[in-house]
Design a protein around this motif. Structure first.
Motif: not given
Length: 109
Positions: A37-38, A40-45, A47-48, A51
């Motif tokens: 989960d961490r 995945l969150e890091r991955g989302e962060k 990618s943000t 961007d």
């Protein structure tokens, strides 16, 4: 020589061991799920962040282009102002010379 019976005590200790191993597996599984989960969150962060970095880069390019245009516009405005001031100074000098020397410059010869 004493023999160990294979009664309920032996079965219970095996079950206890199996339960402990199962609990450890569950704990490890829980920790791994949290880690996933961490990540995945890091991955989302990330990618943000990528961007936002791209947006910032584009904004910087637009800013640079607009600031160059503004610099050129201000340079031309400054040149026009200096030309107008030079023309006014020349006209004032001409008027002073005309007043001092007359329209034909006869007094200044």
């Amino acid at each position: 020589s004493a023999r160990v019976s294979s009664g309920p005590w032996l079965s219970l200790s095996c079950n206890d061991k199996v339960m402990k191993v199962q609990e450890q597996i569950n704990e490890v599984k829980g920790v791994m799920m949290e880690n996933i989960d961490r990540v995945l969150e890091r991955g989302e962060k990330l990618s943000t962040l990528v961007d936002k970095t791209d947006n910032l880069k584009q904004s910087a390019q637009v800013f640079q282009k607009k600031s160059t245009q503004l610099k050129r516009a201000m340079w031309w405005k400054n040149i026009k102002l200096m030309g107008a001031l030079a023309a006014i100074v020349l006209i004032v000098i001409l008027i002073i010379c005309l007043i001092a020397c007359g329209p034909t410059f006869a007094k200044c010869k």
